[in-house]
Design an enzyme around this catalytic site. Structure first.
Site, PDB file in Angstrom:
ATOM      1  N   CYS A 125       8.606  83.850  48.216  1.00  0.00           N
ATOM      2  CA  CYS A 125       9.889  84.552  48.006  1.00  0.00           C
ATOM      3  C   CYS A 125      10.857  83.760  47.135  1.00  0.00           C
ATOM      4  O   CYS A 125      11.829  84.321  46.622  1.00  0.00           O
ATOM      5  CB  CYS A 125      10.542  84.907  49.334  1.00  0.00           C
ATOM      6  N   HIS A 154      17.936  86.001  48.636  1.00  0.00           N
ATOM      7  CA  HIS A 154      16.701  86.676  49.026  1.00  0.00           C
ATOM      8  C   HIS A 154      17.027  87.639  50.168  1.00  0.00           C
ATOM      9  O   HIS A 154      17.650  87.260  51.151  1.00  0.00           O
ATOM     10  CB  HIS A 154      15.677  85.628  49.471  1.00  0.00           C
ATOM     11  N   ASN A 165      12.384  93.470  52.595  1.00  0.00           N
ATOM     12  CA  ASN A 165      12.022  92.202  51.950  1.00  0.00           C
ATOM     13  C   ASN A 165      10.861  92.439  50.986  1.00  0.00           C
ATOM     14  O   ASN A 165       9.767  92.823  51.420  1.00  0.00           O
ATOM     15  CB  ASN A 165      11.629  91.217  53.057  1.00  0.00           C
TER      16      ASN A 165
HETATM   17  O1  UT7 Z   1      10.556  86.128  53.213  1.00  0.00           O
HETATM   18  C1  UT7 Z   1      10.601  85.461  54.441  1.00  0.00           C
HETATM   19  C2  UT7 Z   1      10.102  86.399  55.487  1.00  0.00           C
HETATM   20  N1  UT7 Z   1      10.421  86.174  56.840  1.00  0.00           N
HETATM   21  C3  UT7 Z   1      11.635  86.201  57.417  1.00  0.00           C
HETATM   22  O2  UT7 Z   1      12.672  86.205  56.820  1.00  0.00           O
HETATM   23  C4  UT7 Z   1      11.616  86.276  58.929  1.00  0.00           C
HETATM   24  C5  UT7 Z   1      12.725  85.520  59.594  1.00  0.00           C
HETATM   25  N2  UT7 Z   1      12.834  85.944  60.967  1.00  0.00           N
HETATM   26  C6  UT7 Z   1      13.460  87.100  61.343  1.00  0.00           C
HETATM   27  O3  UT7 Z   1      13.983  87.808  60.505  1.00  0.00           O
HETATM   28  C7  UT7 Z   1      13.533  87.455  62.811  1.00  0.00           C
HETATM   29  O4  UT7 Z   1      13.034  86.376  63.574  1.00  0.00           O
HETATM   30  C8  UT7 Z   1      12.746  88.754  63.147  1.00  0.00           C
HETATM   31  C9  UT7 Z   1      13.431  89.965  62.557  1.00  0.00           C
HETATM   32  C10 UT7 Z   1      11.311  88.676  62.648  1.00  0.00           C
HETATM   33  C11 UT7 Z   1      12.712  88.946  64.668  1.00  0.00           C
HETATM   34  O5  UT7 Z   1      14.065  89.016  65.144  1.00  0.00           O
HETATM   35  P1  UT7 Z   1      14.507  88.178  66.418  1.00  0.00           P
HETATM   36  O6  UT7 Z   1      15.909  88.494  66.678  1.00  0.00           O
HETATM   37  O7  UT7 Z   1      14.147  86.736  66.154  1.00  0.00           O
HETATM   38  O8  UT7 Z   1      13.605  88.810  67.544  1.00  0.00           O
HETATM   39  P2  UT7 Z   1      12.605  88.082  68.561  1.00  0.00           P
HETATM   40  O9  UT7 Z   1      11.359  87.680  67.881  1.00  0.00           O
HETATM   41  O10 UT7 Z   1      13.394  87.041  69.333  1.00  0.00           O
HETATM   42  O11 UT7 Z   1      12.272  89.251  69.556  1.00  0.00           O
HETATM   43  C12 UT7 Z   1      13.250  89.791  70.465  1.00  0.00           C
HETATM   44  C13 UT7 Z   1      12.626  90.953  71.206  1.00  0.00           C
HETATM   45  C14 UT7 Z   1      11.253  90.635  71.792  1.00  0.00           C
HETATM   46  O12 UT7 Z   1      11.130  91.313  73.009  1.00  0.00           O
HETATM   47  P3  UT7 Z   1      11.356  90.540  74.419  1.00  0.00           P
HETATM   48  O13 UT7 Z   1      10.344  89.441  74.407  1.00  0.00           O
HETATM   49  O14 UT7 Z   1      12.765  90.022  74.361  1.00  0.00           O
HETATM   50  O15 UT7 Z   1      11.132  91.607  75.416  1.00  0.00           O
HETATM   51  C15 UT7 Z   1      10.304  91.252  70.795  1.00  0.00           C
HETATM   52  O16 UT7 Z   1       9.065  91.608  71.368  1.00  0.00           O
HETATM   53  O17 UT7 Z   1      12.426  92.048  70.304  1.00  0.00           O
HETATM   54  C16 UT7 Z   1      11.076  92.481  70.371  1.00  0.00           C
HETATM   55  N3  UT7 Z   1      10.703  93.002  69.067  1.00  0.00           N
HETATM   56  C17 UT7 Z   1      10.932  94.269  68.701  1.00  0.00           C
HETATM   57  N4  UT7 Z   1      11.474  95.308  69.361  1.00  0.00           N
HETATM   58  C18 UT7 Z   1      11.577  96.474  68.697  1.00  0.00           C
HETATM   59  C19 UT7 Z   1      10.126  92.333  68.020  1.00  0.00           C
HETATM   60  N5  UT7 Z   1       9.978  93.162  66.980  1.00  0.00           N
HETATM   61  C20 UT7 Z   1      10.467  94.377  67.370  1.00  0.00           C
HETATM   62  C21 UT7 Z   1      10.595  95.611  66.750  1.00  0.00           C
HETATM   63  N6  UT7 Z   1      11.158  96.629  67.419  1.00  0.00           N
HETATM   64  N7  UT7 Z   1      10.196  95.819  65.454  1.00  0.00           N
END
Ligand code: UT7
Length: 335
Positions: free
Chosen positions: A111, A262, A292
């Site tokens: 990226c 980005h 993204n």
């Molecule tokens: O070009 C570089 C590419 N990568 C990035 O920029 C990624 C950087 N990271 C992020 O943007 C974030 O970490 C994410 C968007 C990927 C995830 O967001 P988060 O706020 O860190 O969520 P999390 O992983 O802490 O998950 C929170 C909850 C979990 O459920 P529990 O365990 O609290 O019950 C996940 O299972 O949200 C759940 N979850 C979802 N729920 C609904 C994860 N993905 C989803 C989803 N829809 N799509």
């Protein structure tokens, strides 16, 4: 000792996949995606190849620049989703746009690729003054390497392309900072889809464990991501890159008119801007409608901002990104 942007262009597939469409594929919903990422919809290729999208964007940039493609001395393409290992995307795009006098190669910094490629082009133009123009293209079909059964990553990615024609300007403002941290390679990766040769002994493979998680038997071509680790890295790496670039030439960040970050996650961008003590009013955002698109993300946002008038001639612009590698990069120039 800088660059002048003569023309920009972008191309995104007409087909779109909304958050509600994603909710039909994985257990998610529009509200979760919007609050956690800022994404509303994304353009996805329903057939057009990565090279085609890059060529379309490049043609638009050349047309806007109003130059003869034969005077392009350098063509750098940046992608992590090429159709071919060889030839390079750059050679295919050269064929499509008729840049017959250009040196052509691809660059992979995920990226951060567009900023890496622009900075590389700047250095070429500066040291070889026979190269009149450079064409930098970023094109991605992330849908090819997205794991559509992983709800935490598949909702993030889209497809698209953008390109810029630049020339060297002795008196133009320019600074950059490129960085990487390979110890974070395991946090964001996709295996190449290449099969093993018939000469490979499986017991030898084990000796070359590359610490990326699943061994070669478990290789898949789709992206693996530790979202939390990437998030942590991004919120520090983006401000660091911008601050280091500005510091090189004694420029205050307050003097920058527009930031084009980005477009990975709105929350990452907001945190990065807070670290830089810069208002969100200075930030170009299009994440809501593109998601993204890896290396294409910054130049698509840049092209849209230029075309809408959100970025004006004479403004100081900071392009800043992070990505797999892990890489990070920023450049500051006058548009
Ligand atoms: O070009 C570089 C590419 N990568 C990035 O920029 C990624 C950087 N990271 C992020 O943007 C974030 O970490 C994410 C968007 C990927 C995830 O967001 P988060 O706020 O860190 O969520 P999390 O992983 O802490 O998950 C929170 C909850 C979990 O459920 P529990 O365990 O609290 O019950 C996940 O299972 O949200 C759940 N979850 C979802 N729920 C609904 C994860 N993905 C989803 C989803 N829809 N799509």
């Amino acid at each position: 000792m800088g660059i002048h942007v003569l023309g920009t262009g972008s191309y995104t597939p007409a087909f779109q996949v909304t958050n509600d469409d994603m909710a039909k594929i994985v257990e998610t919903n529009d509200e979760w995606i919007r609050t956690r990422t800022g994404i509303g919809t994304r353009h996805i290729s329903d057939g057009e190849p990565t090279w085609y999208m890059g060529a379309q964007a490049a043609k638009r940039a050349i047309e806007t620049a109003g130059i003869d493609p034969g005077e392009i001395g350098l063509l750098i393409d940046t992608t992590i989703t090429p159709e071919y290992s060889t030839p390079s995307m750059a050679c295919i795009i050269q064929r499509e746009v008729g840049a017959s006098n250009a040196a052509c190669f691809d660059l992979n910094a995920a990226c951060s690729g567009f900023v890496y490629a622009m900075d590389t082009a700047h250095r070429f133009l500066q040291t070889d003054r026979t190269m009149r123009y450079a064409l930098v293209v970023a094109n991605e079909s992330l849908s090819k390497i997205t794991n559509y059964s992983d709800r935490s990553s598949c909702i993030l990615f889209g497809d698209g392309a953008a390109a810029v024609v630049i020339e060297y300007r002795e008196d133009a403002l320019y600074t950059s900072y490129l960085g990487a941290d390979g110890t974070g390679a395991k946090f964001l990766y996709a295996h190449s889809a290449l099969p093993q040769s018939p000469f490979v002994k499986s017991e030898h493979l084990a000796a070359y464990d590359d610490q990326m998680g699943a061994g070669p038997e478990g290789w898949t071509h789709t992206m693996h991501q530790d979202g939390k680790e990437v998030y942590k890295f991004a919120t520090h790496a983006m401000p660091k890159a911008a601050a280091m670039a500005a510091e090189k030439i004694g420029l205050s960040l307050d003097e920058i008119d527009k930031f084009v970050p980005h477009q990975a996650n709105l929350r990452i961008i907001e945190t990065a801007m807070k670290h830089l003590k810069q208002p969100m009013e200075k930030v170009v955002l299009n994440i809501e409608k593109h998601g993204n698109t890896s290396s294409a993300s910054i130049p698509i946002a840049f092209d849209e901002a230029v075309r809408s008038g959100a970025i004006q001639r004479g403004e100081k612009v900071c392009l800043v990104g992070f990505g797999a590698g892990l890489t990070y990069a920023a450049l500051i120039m006058e548009y």
